[in-house]
Design a protein around this motif. Sequence first.
Motif, PDB file in Angstrom:
ATOM      1  N   ALA A  11      23.601  16.053 -22.247  1.00 18.03           N
ATOM      2  CA  ALA A  11      23.868  15.390 -23.380  1.00 18.03           C
ATOM      3  C   ALA A  11      25.104  16.454 -24.410  1.00 18.03           C
ATOM      4  CB  ALA A  11      22.513  16.266 -23.791  1.00 18.03           C
ATOM      5  N   CYS A  12      25.092  17.084 -23.569  1.00 17.55           N
ATOM      6  CA  CYS A  12      26.980  17.789 -24.383  1.00 17.55           C
ATOM      7  C   CYS A  12      27.868  17.115 -24.535  1.00 17.55           C
ATOM      8  CB  CYS A  12      26.981  19.109 -23.980  1.00 17.55           C
ATOM      9  SG  CYS A  12      25.856  20.422 -24.257  1.00 17.55           S
ATOM     10  N   LEU A  13      28.223  16.659 -23.104  1.00 19.58           N
ATOM     11  CA  LEU A  13      29.371  15.950 -22.557  1.00 19.58           C
ATOM     12  C   LEU A  13      29.321  14.207 -22.972  1.00 19.58           C
ATOM     13  CD1 LEU A  13      29.868  15.271 -19.042  1.00 19.58           C
ATOM     14  CD2 LEU A  13      30.609  17.323 -20.546  1.00 19.58           C
ATOM     15  N   VAL A  14      28.171  13.781 -23.762  1.00 22.76           N
ATOM     16  CA  VAL A  14      27.997  12.927 -24.750  1.00 22.76           C
ATOM     17  C   VAL A  14      28.376  12.441 -26.561  1.00 22.76           C
ATOM     18  CG1 VAL A  14      26.015  11.055 -25.584  1.00 22.76           C
ATOM     19  CG2 VAL A  14      26.065  11.181 -23.850  1.00 22.76           C
ATOM     20  N   THR A  15      27.668  14.289 -26.406  1.00 22.69           N
ATOM     21  CA  THR A  15      28.245  14.478 -27.902  1.00 22.69           C
ATOM     22  C   THR A  15      29.440  15.006 -28.312  1.00 22.69           C
ATOM     23  OG1 THR A  15      27.006  16.350 -27.667  1.00 22.69           O
ATOM     24  CG2 THR A  15      25.685  14.661 -29.048  1.00 22.69           C
ATOM     25  N   ALA A  16      30.044  15.002 -27.047  1.00 20.70           N
ATOM     26  CA  ALA A  16      31.675  15.788 -27.549  1.00 20.70           C
ATOM     27  C   ALA A  16      32.300  14.396 -26.811  1.00 20.70           C
ATOM     28  CB  ALA A  16      31.690  16.359 -26.031  1.00 20.70           C
ATOM     29  N   ALA A  17      32.037  12.927 -26.318  1.00 19.76           N
ATOM     30  CA  ALA A  17      32.891  12.302 -26.177  1.00 19.76           C
ATOM     31  C   ALA A  17      33.782  11.823 -27.405  1.00 19.76           C
ATOM     32  CB  ALA A  17      31.598  11.308 -25.598  1.00 19.76           C
ATOM     33  N   PRO A  18      34.770  11.282 -27.722  1.00 16.51           N
ATOM     34  CA  PRO A  18      35.250  11.121 -28.626  1.00 16.51           C
ATOM     35  C   PRO A  18      35.339   9.728 -28.591  1.00 16.51           C
ATOM     36  CG  PRO A  18      37.281  10.850 -26.540  1.00 16.51           C
ATOM     37  CD  PRO A  18      35.878  11.841 -26.437  1.00 16.51           C
ATOM     38  N   ALA A  19      35.602   9.240 -29.741  1.00 19.43           N
ATOM     39  CA  ALA A  19      35.618   8.078 -30.253  1.00 19.43           C
ATOM     40  C   ALA A  19      36.146   7.086 -30.177  1.00 19.43           C
ATOM     41  CB  ALA A  19      35.513   8.118 -32.850  1.00 19.43           C
ATOM     42  N   HIS A  20      36.109   6.201 -29.420  1.00 17.09           N
ATOM     43  CA  HIS A  20      36.412   4.537 -29.033  1.00 17.09           C
ATOM     44  C   HIS A  20      37.628   4.559 -30.253  1.00 17.09           C
ATOM     45  CE1 HIS A  20      35.066   1.372 -31.770  1.00 17.09           C
ATOM     46  NE2 HIS A  20      34.013   1.729 -31.576  1.00 17.09           N
ATOM     47  N   GLY A  21      38.555   3.250 -29.136  1.00 14.99           N
ATOM     48  CA  GLY A  21      40.128   3.463 -29.809  1.00 14.99           C
ATOM     49  C   GLY A  21      39.722   2.207 -30.671  1.00 14.99           C
ATOM     50  N   PRO A  22      40.704   1.014 -31.257  1.00 10.93           N
ATOM     51  CA  PRO A  22      40.425  -0.088 -32.151  1.00 10.93           C
ATOM     52  C   PRO A  22      39.833  -1.447 -31.022  1.00 10.93           C
ATOM     53  CG  PRO A  22      42.860   0.308 -31.146  1.00 10.93           C
ATOM     54  CD  PRO A  22      41.863   1.712 -30.616  1.00 10.93           C
ATOM     55  N   THR A  23      39.134  -2.090 -31.832  1.00 14.21           N
ATOM     56  CA  THR A  23      38.843  -3.465 -31.338  1.00 14.21           C
ATOM     57  C   THR A  23      39.281  -4.773 -31.672  1.00 14.21           C
ATOM     58  OG1 THR A  23      36.930  -3.386 -32.999  1.00 14.21           O
ATOM     59  CG2 THR A  23      35.959  -2.682 -31.568  1.00 14.21           C
ATOM     60  N   PRO A  24      38.922  -4.880 -31.067  1.00 17.87           N
ATOM     61  CA  PRO A  24      40.688  -6.337 -31.399  1.00 17.87           C
ATOM     62  C   PRO A  24      40.103  -7.539 -32.722  1.00 17.87           C
ATOM     63  CG  PRO A  24      39.565  -7.016 -29.296  1.00 17.87           C
ATOM     64  CD  PRO A  24      38.983  -5.519 -29.716  1.00 17.87           C
ATOM     65  N   GLN A  25      40.772  -7.557 -33.697  1.00 18.79           N
ATOM     66  CA  GLN A  25      40.603  -8.283 -34.840  1.00 18.79           C
ATOM     67  C   GLN A  25      40.703  -9.771 -34.348  1.00 18.79           C
ATOM     68  OE1 GLN A  25      38.481  -6.109 -37.428  1.00 18.79           O
ATOM     69  NE2 GLN A  25      38.947  -5.049 -35.822  1.00 18.79           N
ATOM     70  N   LYS A  26      39.933 -10.874 -35.580  1.00 19.38           N
ATOM     71  CA  LYS A  26      40.159 -11.706 -35.458  1.00 19.38           C
ATOM     72  C   LYS A  26      40.835 -13.169 -36.417  1.00 19.38           C
ATOM     73  CE  LYS A  26      36.383 -12.875 -32.973  1.00 19.38           C
ATOM     74  NZ  LYS A  26      35.541 -13.777 -31.674  1.00 19.38           N
ATOM     75  N   ILE A  27      41.701 -13.646 -36.860  1.00 26.14           N
ATOM     76  CA  ILE A  27      41.525 -14.675 -37.698  1.00 26.14           C
ATOM     77  C   ILE A  27      41.629 -15.151 -37.494  1.00 26.14           C
ATOM     78  CG2 ILE A  27      43.914 -14.066 -37.915  1.00 26.14           C
ATOM     79  CD1 ILE A  27      41.686 -14.404 -41.389  1.00 26.14           C
ATOM     80  N   GLU A  28      40.804 -16.881 -38.566  1.00 30.57           N
ATOM     81  CA  GLU A  28      41.059 -18.309 -38.352  1.00 30.57           C
ATOM     82  C   GLU A  28      40.830 -18.933 -39.257  1.00 30.57           C
ATOM     83  OE1 GLU A  28      38.500 -21.248 -35.017  1.00 30.57           O
ATOM     84  OE2 GLU A  28      37.920 -19.439 -35.032  1.00 30.57           O
ATOM     85  N   ALA A  29      41.982 -19.426 -39.442  1.00 28.52           N
ATOM     86  CA  ALA A  29      41.893 -20.657 -40.944  1.00 28.52           C
ATOM     87  C   ALA A  29      42.391 -21.914 -39.605  1.00 28.52           C
ATOM     88  CB  ALA A  29      42.683 -19.632 -41.837  1.00 28.52           C
ATOM     89  N   THR A  30      41.622 -22.477 -41.563  1.00 31.36           N
ATOM     90  CA  THR A  30      42.130 -24.251 -41.365  1.00 31.36           C
ATOM     91  C   THR A  30      42.253 -24.680 -42.370  1.00 31.36           C
ATOM     92  OG1 THR A  30      39.792 -24.991 -41.486  1.00 31.36           O
ATOM     93  CG2 THR A  30      40.113 -24.421 -39.609  1.00 31.36           C
ATOM     94  N   ALA A  31      43.206 -25.752 -42.231  1.00 30.41           N
ATOM     95  CA  ALA A  31      43.393 -26.891 -43.742  1.00 30.41           C
ATOM     96  C   ALA A  31      43.335 -28.124 -43.591  1.00 30.41           C
ATOM     97  CB  ALA A  31      45.135 -26.339 -44.003  1.00 30.41           C
ATOM     98  N   THR A  32      42.692 -28.722 -44.161  1.00 29.71           N
ATOM     99  CA  THR A  32      42.837 -30.346 -44.129  1.00 29.71           C
ATOM    100  C   THR A  32      43.991 -30.873 -44.931  1.00 29.71           C
ATOM    101  OG1 THR A  32      40.833 -30.644 -44.150  1.00 29.71           O
ATOM    102  CG2 THR A  32      41.771 -32.307 -44.433  1.00 29.71           C
ATOM    103  N   ILE A  33      45.016 -31.966 -44.330  1.00 27.98           N
ATOM    104  CA  ILE A  33      46.047 -32.026 -44.875  1.00 27.98           C
ATOM    105  C   ILE A  33      45.703 -33.327 -45.512  1.00 27.98           C
ATOM    106  CG2 ILE A  33      48.814 -32.342 -45.106  1.00 27.98           C
ATOM    107  CD1 ILE A  33      48.805 -29.733 -43.231  1.00 27.98           C
ATOM    108  N   ALA A  34      46.884 -34.571 -46.409  1.00 27.35           N
ATOM    109  CA  ALA A  34      46.651 -35.566 -46.320  1.00 27.35           C
ATOM    110  C   ALA A  34      47.815 -35.742 -46.471  1.00 27.35           C
ATOM    111  CB  ALA A  34      46.389 -36.076 -47.901  1.00 27.35           C
ATOM    112  N   ALA A  35      48.553 -35.896 -45.118  1.00 29.62           N
ATOM    113  CA  ALA A  35      49.629 -36.629 -44.043  1.00 29.62           C
ATOM    114  C   ALA A  35      49.091 -37.231 -42.750  1.00 29.62           C
ATOM    115  CB  ALA A  35      50.834 -35.506 -45.148  1.00 29.62           C
ATOM    116  N   PRO A  36      50.056 -37.650 -42.187  1.00 33.27           N
ATOM    117  CA  PRO A  36      49.778 -38.504 -40.910  1.00 33.27           C
ATOM    118  C   PRO A  36      49.728 -37.057 -40.014  1.00 33.27           C
ATOM    119  CG  PRO A  36      51.146 -39.713 -42.046  1.00 33.27           C
ATOM    120  CD  PRO A  36      50.278 -38.436 -43.209  1.00 33.27           C
TER     121      PRO A  36
END
Length: 175
Positions: A11-36
């Motif tokens: 229990a002491c080890l679990v509560t003393a554990a440091p916070a985890h580091g960063p998690t991967p983030q994602k970005i996704e975007a789309t565009a519909t374009i009126a061109a060939p």
Amino acid sequence: MRVSAVALILACLVTAAPAHGPTPQKIEATATIAAPPGRVWGLVSDFAGIERWHPAVATSEGSGGTANGATRAVTLKRGGVLRESLDEYDAGRMTYSYRLSEPDLAALPVSSYSATITVTPDGAGAKVAWFGRFYRGDTGNEPPEELSDAAGRAAMKAYVETGLAGLKAKAEGGS
């Protein structure tokens, strides 16, 4: 008694554990374009030519063309330089993947990213998808707000969405 001593230590080890580091983030975007799709790919396909269509980019200089390992230095109008390298390029499928090779927190508050841009037919026009994965600017356990996950997400979202809007305007307007 022995079991409760072990439980207490665990229990002491679990509560003393440091916070985890960063998690991967994602970005996704789309565009519909009126061109060939060919016209849209003609703009996007020049890895070093992003300044031709991305409104936030002042200049872009590259070497290596579209060969794997090609590089570009993208100078943003608001400051900072994104140094990127090409991982994979497929003209037939109208797609390429690239990554940040050297972080510049003045350019974007992220420590690393990889991204893929793909152009596909969409009726008489084209659809462009821009997908990326990244880590916040400060990968420590308690980053300052300007280098946090939220700051990274906001900056990457703005960069990608501004780029797609610029690409759409350029491809549809032809200027």
